[in-house]
Design an enzyme around this catalytic site. Structure first.
Site, PDB file in Angstrom:
ATOM      1  CG  ASN A 211     -23.691  49.120-118.239  1.00  0.00           C
ATOM      2  OD1 ASN A 211     -24.321  50.164-118.355  1.00  0.00           O
ATOM      3  ND2 ASN A 211     -23.315  48.394-119.287  1.00  0.00           N
TER       4      ASN A 211
ATOM      5  CG  ASP B 218     -17.808  44.702-125.818  1.00  0.00           C
ATOM      6  OD1 ASP B 218     -18.046  45.139-124.683  1.00  0.00           O
ATOM      7  OD2 ASP B 218     -18.428  43.724-126.316  1.00  0.00           O
ATOM      8  CB  ILE B 219     -16.232  39.693-127.448  1.00  0.00           C
ATOM      9  CG1 ILE B 219     -15.900  38.527-128.354  1.00  0.00           C
ATOM     10  CG2 ILE B 219     -17.484  39.423-126.634  1.00  0.00           C
ATOM     11  CD1 ILE B 219     -15.449  37.279-127.605  1.00  0.00           C
TER      12      ILE B 219
ATOM     13  N   GLY C 171     -27.622  46.402-116.483  1.00  0.00           N
ATOM     14  CA  GLY C 171     -27.155  45.392-117.431  1.00  0.00           C
ATOM     15  C   GLY C 171     -25.721  44.964-117.223  1.00  0.00           C
ATOM     16  CD  GLN C 172     -21.222  45.377-112.895  1.00  0.00           C
ATOM     17  OE1 GLN C 172     -21.900  46.055-112.108  1.00  0.00           O
ATOM     18  NE2 GLN C 172     -19.942  45.123-112.698  1.00  0.00           N
TER      19      GLN C 172
ATOM     20  CG  HIS D 248     -16.418  46.509-117.816  1.00  0.00           C
ATOM     21  ND1 HIS D 248     -16.828  45.653-116.807  1.00  0.00           N
ATOM     22  CD2 HIS D 248     -17.480  46.668-118.628  1.00  0.00           C
ATOM     23  CE1 HIS D 248     -18.070  45.294-117.018  1.00  0.00           C
ATOM     24  NE2 HIS D 248     -18.505  45.896-118.115  1.00  0.00           N
ATOM     25  CG  LEU D 249     -14.892  54.137-118.919  1.00  0.00           C
ATOM     26  CD1 LEU D 249     -16.211  54.586-118.296  1.00  0.00           C
ATOM     27  CD2 LEU D 249     -13.786  55.137-118.548  1.00  0.00           C
TER      28      LEU D 249
HETATM   29  P1  AMP Z   1     -21.352  44.879-118.948  1.00  0.00           P
HETATM   30  O1  AMP Z   1     -22.629  44.343-119.518  1.00  0.00           O
HETATM   31  O2  AMP Z   1     -21.360  46.369-118.704  1.00  0.00           O
HETATM   32  O3  AMP Z   1     -20.907  44.086-117.736  1.00  0.00           O
HETATM   33  O4  AMP Z   1     -20.266  44.701-120.086  1.00  0.00           O
HETATM   34  C1  AMP Z   1     -19.600  43.520-120.316  1.00  0.00           C
HETATM   35  C2  AMP Z   1     -19.063  43.638-121.707  1.00  0.00           C
HETATM   36  O5  AMP Z   1     -18.053  42.651-121.885  1.00  0.00           O
HETATM   37  C3  AMP Z   1     -20.114  43.374-122.794  1.00  0.00           C
HETATM   38  O6  AMP Z   1     -20.210  44.498-123.658  1.00  0.00           O
HETATM   39  C4  AMP Z   1     -19.601  42.134-123.504  1.00  0.00           C
HETATM   40  O7  AMP Z   1     -19.837  42.167-124.892  1.00  0.00           O
HETATM   41  C5  AMP Z   1     -18.119  42.184-123.187  1.00  0.00           C
HETATM   42  N1  AMP Z   1     -17.448  40.891-123.213  1.00  0.00           N
HETATM   43  C6  AMP Z   1     -17.909  39.712-122.711  1.00  0.00           C
HETATM   44  N2  AMP Z   1     -17.000  38.724-122.914  1.00  0.00           N
HETATM   45  C7  AMP Z   1     -15.936  39.316-123.530  1.00  0.00           C
HETATM   46  C8  AMP Z   1     -14.685  38.829-124.016  1.00  0.00           C
HETATM   47  N3  AMP Z   1     -14.331  37.543-123.871  1.00  0.00           N
HETATM   48  N4  AMP Z   1     -13.854  39.699-124.611  1.00  0.00           N
HETATM   49  C9  AMP Z   1     -14.202  40.992-124.774  1.00  0.00           C
HETATM   50  N5  AMP Z   1     -15.361  41.517-124.327  1.00  0.00           N
HETATM   51  C10 AMP Z   1     -16.228  40.690-123.735  1.00  0.00           C
END
Ligand code: AMP
Ligand code: ZN
Length: 114
Positions: free
Chosen positions: A87, A30-31, A93-94, A100-101
């Site tokens: 989520n 996760d970034i 908070g999606q 994604h898990l």
């Molecule tokens: P959600 O809020 O459950 O939809 O999770 C989305 C997740 O994706 C968040 O934890 C972000 O930090 C992560 N995310 C967003 N952009 C990227 C990216 N380019 N590379 C890796 N993770 C990311």
């Protein structure tokens, strides 16, 4: 799917740090990590939310969960503990509409979540 962040990452149109990949799923870092270990297990099939799953996806979801457990063990957080989170939609908070898990661990996690 066009304009989907995770489809682009899986297609290598955007960069990410891959931890694992096979023909059906991938795991990336996760970034914006919320814990020392924060990984995302993502199916290659574009599915917008958990509510868009069908019974044809039962095995796929099972494989994601099994792989998450294996990776937790590889990261040495299996015994200490970790959390797996999907989520779904706004209140949860999606932000990325490709399921994604989240695999989160490496510190004591609060319950209930915020
Ligand atoms: P959600 O809020 O459950 O939809 O999770 C989305 C997740 O994706 C968040 O934890 C972000 O930090 C992560 N995310 C967003 N952009 C990227 C990216 N380019 N590379 C890796 N993770 C990311
Ligand atoms: Zn997608």
């Amino acid at each position: 799917m066009e304009n989907c962040l995770f489809c682009k990452i899986l297609n290598r149109e955007l960069k990410a740090e891959f931890i694992y990949e096979n023909d059906e799923i991938a795991c990336i870092k996760d970034i914006h990590p919320q814990a020392p270990t924060h990984l995302l297990i993502i199916p290659k099939k574009h599915i917008a939310t958990i509510l868009d799953l069908t019974h044809n996806d039962e095995k796929l979801i099972g494989k994601m969960v099994l792989k998450a457990g294996e990776i937790a063990s590889e990261f040495n957080i299996g015994n200490k503990g970790f959390r797996l989170i999907f989520n779904c939609n706004k209140d949860a908070g999606q932000t990325v509409y490709h399921i994604h898990l989240h695999l989160v661990g490496g510190r004591k996690l609060k319950w209930p979540p915020g």
